[in-house]
Design a protein around this motif. Structure first.
Motif, PDB file in Angstrom:
ATOM      1  N   GLU A 215       0.894  -1.166  -0.040  1.00  0.00           N
ATOM      2  CA  GLU A 215       0.060  -0.062  -0.097  1.00  0.00           C
ATOM      3  C   GLU A 215       0.784   1.214   0.074  1.00  0.00           C
ATOM      4  O   GLU A 215       0.358   2.325  -0.563  1.00  0.00           O
ATOM      5  CB  GLU A 215      -1.051  -0.134   1.049  1.00  0.00           C
ATOM      6  N   GLY A 216       2.371   1.175   0.397  1.00  0.00           N
ATOM      7  CA  GLY A 216       2.948   2.323   0.399  1.00  0.00           C
ATOM      8  C   GLY A 216       3.220   2.630  -1.132  1.00  0.00           C
ATOM      9  O   GLY A 216       3.544   4.095  -1.571  1.00  0.00           O
TER      10      GLY A 216
ATOM     11  N   LEU B 290      -0.214   4.597  -7.736  1.00  0.00           N
ATOM     12  CA  LEU B 290       0.191   3.195  -8.588  1.00  0.00           C
ATOM     13  C   LEU B 290      -0.945   1.907  -8.122  1.00  0.00           C
ATOM     14  O   LEU B 290      -1.198   1.952  -6.931  1.00  0.00           O
ATOM     15  CB  LEU B 290       1.459   2.472  -8.486  1.00  0.00           C
ATOM     16  N   LYS B 291      -1.650   1.420  -8.933  1.00  0.00           N
ATOM     17  CA  LYS B 291      -2.349   0.130  -8.713  1.00  0.00           C
ATOM     18  C   LYS B 291      -1.449  -0.777  -8.053  1.00  0.00           C
ATOM     19  O   LYS B 291      -0.307  -1.053  -8.784  1.00  0.00           O
ATOM     20  CB  LYS B 291      -3.143  -0.139  -9.844  1.00  0.00           C
ATOM     21  N   ILE B 292      -1.799  -1.562  -7.071  1.00  0.00           N
ATOM     22  CA  ILE B 292      -0.919  -2.664  -6.678  1.00  0.00           C
ATOM     23  C   ILE B 292      -1.523  -3.897  -6.798  1.00  0.00           C
ATOM     24  O   ILE B 292      -2.762  -4.096  -7.130  1.00  0.00           O
ATOM     25  CB  ILE B 292      -0.696  -2.404  -5.260  1.00  0.00           C
ATOM     26  N   PRO B 293      -0.758  -5.155  -6.938  1.00  0.00           N
ATOM     27  CA  PRO B 293      -1.219  -6.612  -6.911  1.00  0.00           C
ATOM     28  C   PRO B 293      -2.509  -6.731  -5.789  1.00  0.00           C
ATOM     29  O   PRO B 293      -2.426  -6.184  -4.726  1.00  0.00           O
ATOM     30  CB  PRO B 293      -0.476  -7.472  -6.683  1.00  0.00           C
ATOM     31  N   ASP B 294      -3.430  -7.657  -5.979  1.00  0.00           N
ATOM     32  CA  ASP B 294      -4.647  -7.734  -5.158  1.00  0.00           C
ATOM     33  C   ASP B 294      -4.190  -8.723  -4.086  1.00  0.00           C
ATOM     34  O   ASP B 294      -2.978  -9.269  -4.036  1.00  0.00           O
ATOM     35  CB  ASP B 294      -5.867  -8.066  -5.639  1.00  0.00           C
TER      36      ASP B 294
ATOM     37  N   THR C  79       6.818   6.862  -1.649  1.00  0.00           N
ATOM     38  CA  THR C  79       6.225   5.779  -0.718  1.00  0.00           C
ATOM     39  C   THR C  79       6.303   6.495   0.777  1.00  0.00           C
ATOM     40  O   THR C  79       6.945   7.090   1.180  1.00  0.00           O
ATOM     41  CB  THR C  79       6.967   4.580  -1.014  1.00  0.00           C
ATOM     42  N   HIS C  80       5.169   5.643   1.252  1.00  0.00           N
ATOM     43  CA  HIS C  80       5.065   6.120   2.801  1.00  0.00           C
ATOM     44  C   HIS C  80       4.318   4.838   3.353  1.00  0.00           C
ATOM     45  O   HIS C  80       3.162   4.303   3.015  1.00  0.00           O
ATOM     46  CB  HIS C  80       3.943   6.906   3.109  1.00  0.00           C
ATOM     47  N   PRO C  81       5.290   3.918   4.295  1.00  0.00           N
ATOM     48  CA  PRO C  81       6.617   4.308   4.496  1.00  0.00           C
ATOM     49  C   PRO C  81       7.677   4.226   3.390  1.00  0.00           C
ATOM     50  O   PRO C  81       7.352   3.711   2.414  1.00  0.00           O
ATOM     51  CB  PRO C  81       6.777   3.159   5.872  1.00  0.00           C
ATOM     52  N   ARG C  82       8.613   4.848   3.526  1.00  0.00           N
ATOM     53  CA  ARG C  82       9.722   5.162   2.396  1.00  0.00           C
ATOM     54  C   ARG C  82      10.153   3.692   2.263  1.00  0.00           C
ATOM     55  O   ARG C  82      10.807   2.774   2.754  1.00  0.00           O
ATOM     56  CB  ARG C  82      11.119   5.802   3.060  1.00  0.00           C
TER      57      ARG C  82
END
Length: 331
Positions: free
Chosen positions: A26-27, A33-37, A298-301
């Motif tokens: 989720e960062g 960006l879309k991320i994998p499910d 990103t967060h966290p980095r």
């Protein structure tokens, strides 16, 4: 986690793995960006679990979902806080601090460019530890909450720094408290009746899954330097921070994560390939290359995964997929 180098890897002690891959990704979602499910992440986690079992032949692997640890720690800290007026929850776990309206300490251990431990300092992208402690009101009692402590070094240092800033710790709440950690923590926080934990088993080691995926948020040991009594992260001219994941060719999986030495190359190649699959999936979902530039938001980095013998750094527009391929070929 700093490994407890066991001679010969004998016995049937437990090795603890906490799973939080989807939450970690989720960062990248916070950068747009879309991320994998979840199902993609669960499949990768299952492959990691199987490979760890193969690389830890003398251990029993115990797997725990990290969100379960967070919920149990938050519930325990809340229960303890009920009888303490004006108490503030201080935690290095963002979700615990958020659930309880507390203060999150963004802190991690920092190593030099050879992987040697320097001490604790701020996570990349955050204020110095002194500035973070100053955000806690001086007249508020503190309950300190940590997910786990292997040697007690990080927790003991946080306790010392909080007390040096004239703030009072009422209770310490720890998820996984190793025997060696308890012994060392009691040297700086000697009232055992004020230390609460979920588990105090004598695990061989404890590792979060994100430390085995290069270029993910919070992956590996942050690289930094010591200056005027402070330990701080290193930043490149383009803003990237650096880290050493618990894999070859970056870090030392046998020493840092208790991977059987004869399996460390096999395990490292496997993990890099899992990271390659993950970033390739993100590229397909977004229709664009995922470059180093994406790490900055990103967060966290998420940090650049650096090797101790690196002679230079790629361009900020370099594709992470290609860098991982090159790193795998080193092995």
């Amino acid at each position: 986690m700093r490994s407890e180098k066991e001679s010969g890897y004998v016995g049937q002690r437990k090795y603890l793995l906490t799973i939080d891959l989807y939450k970690t990704l989720e960062g990248f979602a916070r950068t747009g960006l879309k991320i994998p499910d979840q199902s993609f992440c669960e499949s990768s986690s299952q492959r990691l679990i199987q490979k760890l079992k193969e690389c830890l032949p003398y251990c029993e692997l115990e797997v725990i979902q990290f969100h379960e640890v967070v919920n149990r720690l938050a519930a325990l800290a809340r229960e303890i806080s009920m009888g303490i007026p004006e108490v503030v929850i201080v935690s290095t776990i963002p979700d615990v601090a958020a659930k309880l309206g507390g203060h999150c300490l963004q802190v991690n251990r920092i190593v030099d460019c050879s992987g040697k431990m320097l001490g604790i300092g701020p996570r990349p992208g955050y204020a110095s530890l002194g500035e973070q402690f100053n955000r806690i009101k001086r007249d508020q009692p503190v309950i300190l909450v940590e997910d786990g402590s292997f040697s007690g070094g990080t927790v003991s240092k946080i306790i010392e720094l909080i007390e040096l800033s004239n703030r009072s710790i009422e209770y310490l709440v720890v998820g996984f408290l190793f025997p060696s950690a308890k012994k060392n923590i009691l040297k700086v926080f000697p009232d055992i009746s004020r230390i609460h934990c979920l588990r105090d088993d004598n695990f061989l080691d404890w590792m979060p899954d994100h430390d085995f995926y290069p270029f993910l948020p919070n992956s590996g040991r942050v690289v930094g330097y010591s200056y005027n009594g402070q330990v701080l992260p290193v930043y490149l001219h383009n803003g990237l921070s650096l880290s050493m994941p618990y894999l070859l060719p970056y870090g030392q999986p046998a020493d840092w994560a208790n991977i059987v030495p004869e399996k460390q190359y096999e395990f490292s190649i496997f993990c890099i390939h899992e990271a390659i699959a993950l970033f390739y999936k993100m590229e397909r979902l977004n229709g664009e290359y995922v470059t180093l530039e994406r790490l900055l938001g990103t967060h966290p980095r998420a940090s650049f995964a650096v090797t101790p013998k690196a002679k230079g750094f790629p361009h900020i527009k370099e594709r992470i997929f290609n860098i991982l391929h090159d790193d795998a070929h080193m092995l």
